[in-house]
Design a protein around this motif. Structure first.
Motif, mmCIF file in Angstrom:
data_model
loop_
_atom_site.group_PDB
_atom_site.id
_atom_site.type_symbol
_atom_site.label_atom_id
_atom_site.label_comp_id
_atom_site.label_asym_id
_atom_site.label_seq_id
_atom_site.Cartn_x
_atom_site.Cartn_y
_atom_site.Cartn_z
ATOM 1 N N GLU A 1 0.797 -1.209 0.027
ATOM 2 C CA GLU A 1 0.012 -0.113 -0.086
ATOM 3 C C GLU A 1 0.913 1.256 -0.043
ATOM 4 N N MET B 1 2.310 1.711 -3.516
ATOM 5 C CA MET B 1 1.341 2.256 -4.397
ATOM 6 C C MET B 1 1.317 3.733 -4.171
ATOM 7 N N ALA C 1 -3.142 -0.748 -9.687
ATOM 8 C CA ALA C 1 -3.600 -0.915 -8.277
ATOM 9 C C ALA C 1 -4.751 -2.140 -8.358
ATOM 10 N N PRO D 1 -7.309 0.262 -4.734
ATOM 11 C CA PRO D 1 -7.481 0.932 -5.908
ATOM 12 C C PRO D 1 -8.503 2.119 -5.781
ATOM 13 N N VAL E 1 -6.464 5.176 -5.017
ATOM 14 C CA VAL E 1 -5.781 5.573 -6.065
ATOM 15 C C VAL E 1 -6.674 6.209 -7.215
#
Length: 308
Positions: free
Chosen positions: A93, A96, A273, A280, A283
């Motif tokens: 995480e 990302m 993601a 996701p 993001v």
């Protein structure tokens, strides 16, 4: 400032039109997906091939430019990673989020926008930024997530990454264009006209597709998405600007680098993601917020860095 804003406004107007068409369901999700596919595989590839065929390797790769962009972007990536870990996020995480802090929408937004506004001088620097983002940082995020999930990095993890890079139409078109340039082949007028005609569809198609994609995004985890958007739109251009100044990059390429770093978060970050199942929604919200805010921040930053 007002002049720069007015020059960028039509580009964001196309994004807004795409958003409106999708929000009203006049342009459904599957239509947006197919338009994106057309732009990615055909129109943008034609544009990149035509641009790169007119460059030489020296114009594309300049060591101080590449070093400055790598140093500045890596610093922002490290800050994003550290902030994520301090907030208690897992390594995937946090990685990302770090990726969101410095991967801009260079292909779909940066190439048409910056080349149109800054002229032919922007071609080499923009393609260099795009190349570094794809080859270095997209590989980095994939390897980190793989290593975190499998207790270490295995050589086999590199194979799909390298295969994906090699099959990327943006990479293929740039390599083919540079190969054409190195070979010294003249560009036949019918081929040049064909590429110009097809490439002209990249700008409106890409911007409309960006807007249509934004209509499906929802605002969740707003505080985190706000921080990531701020890091991308402000911290990233500041970091690469300082790095460019520190290593002595010429003013023209440096201004293009900073403007490219000011672009909002790339849409393909969401695809990564979703593929890995790592944050996701966060993001997606970051892409939406950063794109909306960039309507203001991009003109401000371009005005600040434009050579007098």
């Amino acid at each position: 400032m007002a002049e720069v804003f007015l020059r960028t406004l039509p580009f964001f107007g196309l994004i807004g039109l795409g958003w409106l068409a999708a929000a009203l369901r006049f342009f459904p999700d599957e239509a947006a997906a197919w338009l994106t596919r057309f732009v990615f595989y055909f129109a943008l590839s034609a544009m990149l091939f035509r641009f790169s065929s007119g460059l030489d390797l020296g114009e594309l790769f300049e060591l101080r430019f590449a070093l400055a962009y790598l140093v500045g972007s890596t610093a922002v990536w490290a800050i994003g990673m550290a902030v994520g870990r301090l907030r208690g996020l897992s390594v995937p995480e946090a990685a990302m989020e770090a990726h969101c802090c410095m991967i801009g929408n260079t292909g779909f937004l940066g190439v048409p926008l910056l080349i149109a506004l800054m002229g032919p001088v922007a071609v080499g620097p923009v393609l260099m930024v795009l190349t570094i983002d794809m080859l270095v940082f997209s590989t980095l995020i994939t390897l980190i997530i793989h290593a975190a999930r499998h207790g270490g990095l295995r050589l086999a993890a590199l194979v799909p990454v390298l295969r994906g890079i090699a099959a990327n139409p943006m990479v293929l078109s740039m390599v083919a264009g540079l190969g054409w340039s190195v070979a010294g082949w003249p560009m036949p007028a019918p081929l040049d006209e064909f590429l110009a005609l097809l490439g002209a569809a990249a700008t409106p198609g890409a911007l409309f597709a960006i807007g249509a994609g934004l209509a499906a995004r929802r605002l969740v985890r707003v505080a985190a998405a706000g921080w990531l958007s701020g890091a991308k739109l402000v911290l990233h251009p500041l970091a690469v600007g300082l790095a460019a100044w520190g290593v002595g990059v010429d003013a023209g390429p440096a201004s293009v680098m900073v403007a490219a770093a000011a672009l909002p978060v790339a849409g393909n970050t969401y695809m990564l993601a979703r593929h890995f199942g790592v944050a996701p929604q966060r993001v997606s919200a970051t892409i939406l917020i950063s794109t909306a805010l960039s309507i203001v921040t991009i003109p401000v930053i371009m005005n600040l860095v434009s050579p007098s």
